[in-house]
Enzyme design. Sequence first.
Site, PDB file in Angstrom:
ATOM      1  N   HIS A  83       0.871  -1.093   0.053  1.00  0.00           N
ATOM      2  CA  HIS A  83      -0.053  -0.019   0.180  1.00  0.00           C
ATOM      3  C   HIS A  83       0.743   1.373  -0.051  1.00  0.00           C
ATOM      4  O   HIS A  83       2.004   1.381   0.754  1.00  0.00           O
ATOM      5  CB  HIS A  83      -0.927  -0.008   1.263  1.00  0.00           C
ATOM      6  CG  HIS A  83      -2.132   1.112   1.141  1.00  0.00           C
ATOM      7  ND1 HIS A  83      -1.818   2.351   1.494  1.00  0.00           N
ATOM      8  CD2 HIS A  83      -3.372   0.947   1.005  1.00  0.00           C
ATOM      9  CE1 HIS A  83      -2.980   2.859   1.498  1.00  0.00           C
ATOM     10  NE2 HIS A  83      -3.830   2.103   1.162  1.00  0.00           N
ATOM     11  N   GLU A 130       0.616   4.001   1.658  1.00  0.00           N
ATOM     12  CA  GLU A 130       1.025   4.583   2.846  1.00  0.00           C
ATOM     13  C   GLU A 130       2.043   3.622   3.574  1.00  0.00           C
ATOM     14  O   GLU A 130       2.941   4.297   4.300  1.00  0.00           O
ATOM     15  CB  GLU A 130      -0.567   4.649   3.830  1.00  0.00           C
ATOM     16  CG  GLU A 130      -0.084   5.293   5.049  1.00  0.00           C
ATOM     17  CD  GLU A 130      -1.488   5.447   5.780  1.00  0.00           C
ATOM     18  OE1 GLU A 130      -1.516   5.533   6.806  1.00  0.00           O
ATOM     19  OE2 GLU A 130      -2.518   5.429   5.133  1.00  0.00           O
TER      20      GLU A 130
END
Length: 302
Positions: free
Chosen positions: A131, A133
């Site tokens: 991901h 993030e």
Amino acid sequence: MEIIKIKPQGLCMGVAKAINIINKAINDPHIPRPLYMLGHLVHNKNIVNAFKQKGIIVLEGETRTEMLASIESGTVIFTAHGVSDNLYQQAQLKGLHIVDATCRYVAKTHQLISLKKSQGYQVYFYGVTNHPETEGVLGLSDDIILITKESNLNEVFRSPNPKAILTTQTTMSYLDVLDLYQRLRIFIPQLELGEEVCSATRARQTAIMDYKNQIDLLIVVGDPNSNNTKMLKNVGENKAHLPTLFLENIEGLNGLNLSNYQRIGITAGASTPDVIVEEIIAGLKQAQTIFKSNLQLDDYLK
């Protein structure tokens, strides 16, 4: 059939702020062209496509570093998911103009991790592999240990540092985070918790739990790639124990017969424009028909 719109809904403050930042950049003639976006601003293809229509070049790639390497000049836009300090410095060294749309909750997580690392803590980060993030957080230090739902905790904690903290991706289920924290304390009793699930994500998950006895079907609206939206589905199915339907847009209603449900609750991810939810609600109120979206791309940027 009664349709209950479970609030809060609409774009969260972080997404709304990011959209506003990018729109200002688009309309500012002094910002160097071309404008490159390092991946998707948020995980909602409607918003991303709307920006493409406005001339933003949205880059794709395995990592942010790989994407950045392809830019020779102009402006780079860092998405709401955040980037590491190292990547930020790389963009500066390339002489690129930087537009930073990082969500303030993500920035807060980065600050917490940097502080704890400086104090000698072992940092564990609960997130989703690959991901953006998570990529940004892991780029802060090689010593950060990623924990996912698939992690073997016995392997992770072979030689634990008693001075440790668990931090989290901002879009995880806060109920899962608390559950994980209690399990991890078996290995490190003094483990601290920096529970960084953002307020918008937590509020939407809590609202589902509040309504679980008042509805007999939950509809979650959002992009399939949005982790905070997937967590709403997770909470609906596994925490509230409700039949849960995931829809990306009104066309997901085609072929469905929901006549057996009396009270339908509808929620949406933090990056889901409210116009999509309203169109689905209008579709639910109609007789059986073929549903097709009539929304224009600009509707997603309001």
